[in-house]
Design a protein around this motif. Structure first.
Motif, short mmCIF file in Angstrom:
data_model
loop_
_atom_site.label_atom_id
_atom_site.label_comp_id
_atom_site.label_asym_id
_atom_site.label_seq_id
_atom_site.Cartn_x
_atom_site.Cartn_y
_atom_site.Cartn_z
N UNK A 16 2.40 -6.44 -1.63
CA UNK A 16 1.23 -6.12 -2.45
C UNK A 16 0.38 -5.03 -1.82
N UNK A 17 0.52 -4.84 -0.51
CA UNK A 17 -0.24 -3.80 0.17
C UNK A 17 0.07 -2.41 -0.39
N UNK A 18 1.33 -2.16 -0.70
CA UNK A 18 1.76 -0.80 -1.10
C UNK A 18 2.27 -0.72 -2.53
N UNK A 19 2.32 -1.86 -3.24
CA UNK A 19 2.90 -1.86 -4.59
C UNK A 19 2.10 -0.97 -5.54
N UNK A 20 0.79 -1.09 -5.54
CA UNK A 20 -0.03 -0.27 -6.43
C UNK A 20 0.06 1.20 -6.10
N UNK A 21 0.12 1.53 -4.81
CA UNK A 21 0.20 2.94 -4.38
C UNK A 21 1.48 3.60 -4.90
N UNK A 22 2.56 2.84 -4.96
CA UNK A 22 3.83 3.41 -5.38
C UNK A 22 3.81 3.82 -6.86
N UNK A 23 3.07 3.07 -7.69
CA UNK A 23 3.08 3.33 -9.14
C UNK A 23 1.85 4.08 -9.64
N UNK A 24 0.79 4.17 -8.84
CA UNK A 24 -0.49 4.66 -9.33
C UNK A 24 -0.39 6.03 -10.00
#
Length: 767
Positions: free
Chosen positions: A540-548
């Motif tokens: 969850x730390x990097x999941x949003x960054x990958x799709x933003x």
């Protein structure tokens, strides 16, 4: 016989007042006589039911003659009154009042004549099956009765008999119309006691009779049109069509929508009419019909009804419009919930193909408007089809949540190995325009901005452990849902993104509650749940960054993040594992409580109890070590096992330090028991499945068991003499001094050794 009006007007001069008064008196008597004769005749006809055709006709003629004479006299009197208004106002007013009363009576007699004439014509038209004319005559008779009721001064005893007759004849007409309707529109439906299902619907049949219809063109027969119009005139058509619509919906239209294998057969039988029946051509493998199949079946039924039944004008409307108003809302909702909702695509790649369904829906509604079943531009059905993006997102979100919950409530013990080089399979997404510009600019710069100190390749890596297979599938489900959001409309992307957040929130709420008992009961599951939470928090730390950068605004402006959920998952995993640690710690202390505080071990029973308690503690720790082996990350494993072993030896140290008198035999027994713990304790550290790799962690026991060195020093003291103890104290600088306080060591010496001068000297050296 010379008429009374002729006699009055015979004189060529002004009318004498006395003569005028006498004439009016004669007229009043004549009116009263006529009234009595008419009422008598009407009573005999409609109350006593006596035949008097000739007398009634003569009486009607007499009523007409008296009415005419009254009109002439009225005009004459009004003229005379105007000429002599100043002379005899009061007297003429009285005469006029008497005349108006007579006029009212004559008007009422006219209404009675109108009623009688209408009822005669009604009976004639009803026998000739001219139902429209019969209905009009009945309305004419009703108007006559209503007019009689409107006269406040009217107190005719005959009025109730006329109203009763009117009601009887209306019910007679309705009965005849209903009988005609039953012969023209014949339903064959299964018994209400028979359970509803595909087999029962195969018995449904609707026969539309073509009696008196000789035209080759398909249209409702003349008799049917006549019946429908007559029902409309009598105000009973709406009720009749409502009942018809309910049967049509329940036994034909809805089953055609709900059962893919059900179809409608239309057959023309010469001389009998048109038959519509439901049939099952073949078993369909599809659970639901396609929109095109549903539209075709429904249109076939409605076209047949329009051609043979509903293409009839009722006032300024078609009968099909009346039926459409009654059935459209219910049938459209049935089509939406039993067909369209299942045709919504399950992934965004199929959305383009759904335009075909929208066109089919438009054509369906266009056909219904041509037959006047539908009015207006847009309906709920077409709106639903056109809002496919919204429904796709809603359906996708619902399916995702259902799938996620199913995974969360599945068995946790089916695990997969997460190695240190494990990477989440993230989908390849097209680079956004902003990233391309940055790459192009950086390619032009020759200067390389690189830090000489690089992070280790193992930085931010998830340690090797085991997680539930369902949790990995849950993460893949979340990734797939976010991929669907890429390239979707803003509304759709927002729904899908927040559905992914809801998935993780649902995990946070559901799993600890659903598996609560098992998480406390089975240490293996507690360890897996700990790993599951840490695995989710890690990604969850990097999941949003990958799709933003690939999502539409406002998601691309920083809203796309899951970082806020990371502390919650870490806390959830830690709490679950700590709860299990407390359970294990309590069990260890309970086992040690059976050792009788390690006192009087020279007694065989006490020694056996103490020995058994120690063996049980070692056994429990070994079992835990085996259960958590290859499940927990090595660092967590060593901390957990070290903490539990530390709990056990801390309890043993405390019990021994509390002893006030330890005989040499007791000391020997205590040393034996403690030596067992020292020898067996390190063997519980087996974090890896490969035995040869565990030796390293068994040698590092002092790093993980805080009281290990203290325990070893205690074991040495149990067998040491006074000099050896003093030497290990070394004036407060030896190994004993780092583990025990002077008072603790003095108490231990007093318990182990008798009160002698040597003990006293040794105690003085312990400062």
């Amino acid at each position: 016989m010379a008429s009374f009006v002729t006699e009055v007007l015979a004189s060529s001069g002004k009318l004498e007042k006395e003569d005028l008064s006498g004439k009016i008196s004669k007229m009043s008597r004549k009116v009263e006589d006529t009234k009595e004769e008419v009422c008598d005749m009407m009573n005999k006809r409609y109350s006593d039911f006596l035949p008097s055709l000739q007398a009634s006709e003569e009486l009607m003629v007499q009523v007409d003659e008296v009415s005419k004479e009254m009109d002439v006299l009225k005009n004459c009197i009004e003229s005379e009154v105007q000429q002599n208004i100043h002379v005899a106002v009061a007297e003429n007013a009285k005469l006029k009042q008497q005349l108006e009363k007579n006029t009212v009576i004559i008007t009422m007699l006219g209404h009675l004549k109108e009623f009688h004439s209408a009822m005669e014509d009604f009976s004639k038209y009803l026998l000739e099956k001219k139902y429209v004319d019969a209905a009009n005559q009945l309305e004419r008779a009703r108007a006559g009765v209503d007019s009689l009721k409107s006269w406040k001064s009217s107190q005719l005893p005959l009025l109730s008999a006329l109203s009763s007759e009117l009601t009887v004849q209306r019910e007679n007409l309705i009965y005849h119309l209903g009988d005609e309707w039953k012969r023209l529109v014949i339903w064959k439906i299964p018994s209400s006691k028979e359970p509803a299902g595909l087999k029962s619907f195969l018995k449904v049949e609707l026969r539309l009779s073509h009696v008196c219809s000789k035209d080759s063109e398909a249209k409702p027969p003349a008799l049917l049109c006549c019946v429908l119009q007559a029902l409309a005139i009598q105000g009973d058509l709406q009720h009749k069509i409502k009942l018809f619509s309910q049967v049509l919906l329940k036994t034909m239209l809805k089953p055609l929508v709900m059962y893919p294998s059900l179809s409608v057969r239309v057959a023309e039988q010469p001389g009998e009419g048109t038959i519509m029946a439901l049939q099952c051509l073949e078993e369909s493998h599809n659970e639901k019909s396609t929109p095109l199949q549903v539209y075709s079946k429904v249109l076939l039924v409605l076209r047949t009804l329009h051609s043979h039944l509903l293409d009839v004008s009722i006032g300024d409307r078609k009968l099909s419009a009346i039926l459409g108003e009654l059935i459209w809302e219910e049938i459209s909702q049935c089509i939406i919930h039993e067909c369209l909702i299942y045709s919504i695509p399950t992934n965004s790649s199929q959305l383009e193909k759904y335009n075909t369904v929208i066109r089919e829906t438009e054509e369906f509604e266009k056909s219904l408007k041509e037959m006047e079943y539908l009015q207006g531009d847009s309906t709920e059905l077409l709106k639903y089809a056109r809002d496919v993006n919204c429904h796709f997102a809603t359906k996708k979100c619902k399916d995702v949540i259902v799938a996620a919950r199913k995974l969360m409530t599945s068995k946790m013990h089916n695990t997969i190995k997460i190695t240190s080089d494990y990477k989440l399979r993230l989908p390849k997404l097209p680079a956004p325009a902003s990233e391309l510009k940055v790459k192009q600019e950086s390619a032009k710069d020759d200067i390389t901005m690189e830090n000489t100190k690089q992070l280790s390749a193992w930085s931010l890596r998830l340690p090797a452990c085991r997680i539930s297979e369902s949790v990995q599938q849950l993460m893949e489900l979340a990734l797939g849902t976010l991929c669907e959001a890429v390239g979707s409309s803003t509304q759709c992307a927002l729904q899908l993104f927040f559905t992914v957040r809801n998935i993780f929130q649902l995990f946070y709420d559901v799993v600890p509650t659903y598996h609560k008992e098992n998480l406390l009961k089975f240490p293996h599951l507690a360890a897996i749940q700990h790993n599951n939470c840490m695995y989710l928090a890690h990604h969850l730390l990097t999941l949003g960054h990958h799709f933003r950068a690939h999502l539409p605004q406002p998601l691309s402006e920083g809203v796309t993040t899951f970082v806020d959920m990371v502390p919650g998952f870490r806390k959830l995993g830690a709490q679950c594992f700590l709860a299990q640690m407390n359970v294990q710690r309590a069990e260890l202390l309970e086992r040690l409580s059976t050792a009788h505080n390690f006192c009087n071990l020279d007694d065989e029973d006490n020694y056996i109890a103490a020995s058994k308690a120690v063996r049980q503690v070692i056994h429990q720790l070994k079992q835990l070590g085996t259960v958590w082996q290859d499940v927990l990350p090595v660092s967590i494993y060593c901390k957990a096992m070290g903490n539990l072993l530390n709990t056990a030896i801390t309890e043993v140290i405390a019990k021994i330090m509390m002893l006030e008198d330890i005989s040499s035999e007791d000391g020997e027994h205590l040393h034996t028991l403690c030596q067992t713990i020292i020898e067996e304790g390190p063997l519980v550290f087996i974090p890896l499945a490969e035995e040869n790799k565990n030796k390293k962690y068994q040698e590092e026991v002092p790093l993980h068991v805080r009281k290990w060195t203290t325990f070893k020093e205690l074991v040495i003291v149990l067998r040491a003499n006074l000099q050896e103890i003093v030497d290990r104290w070394a004036d407060g600088k030896g190994p004993l001094a780092s583990e025990f306080s002077s008072s603790e060591l003095k108490n231990l010496i007093r318990a182990l050794f008798q009160n002698t001068e040597r003990r006293a000297v040794a105690l003085t050296k312990i400062k």
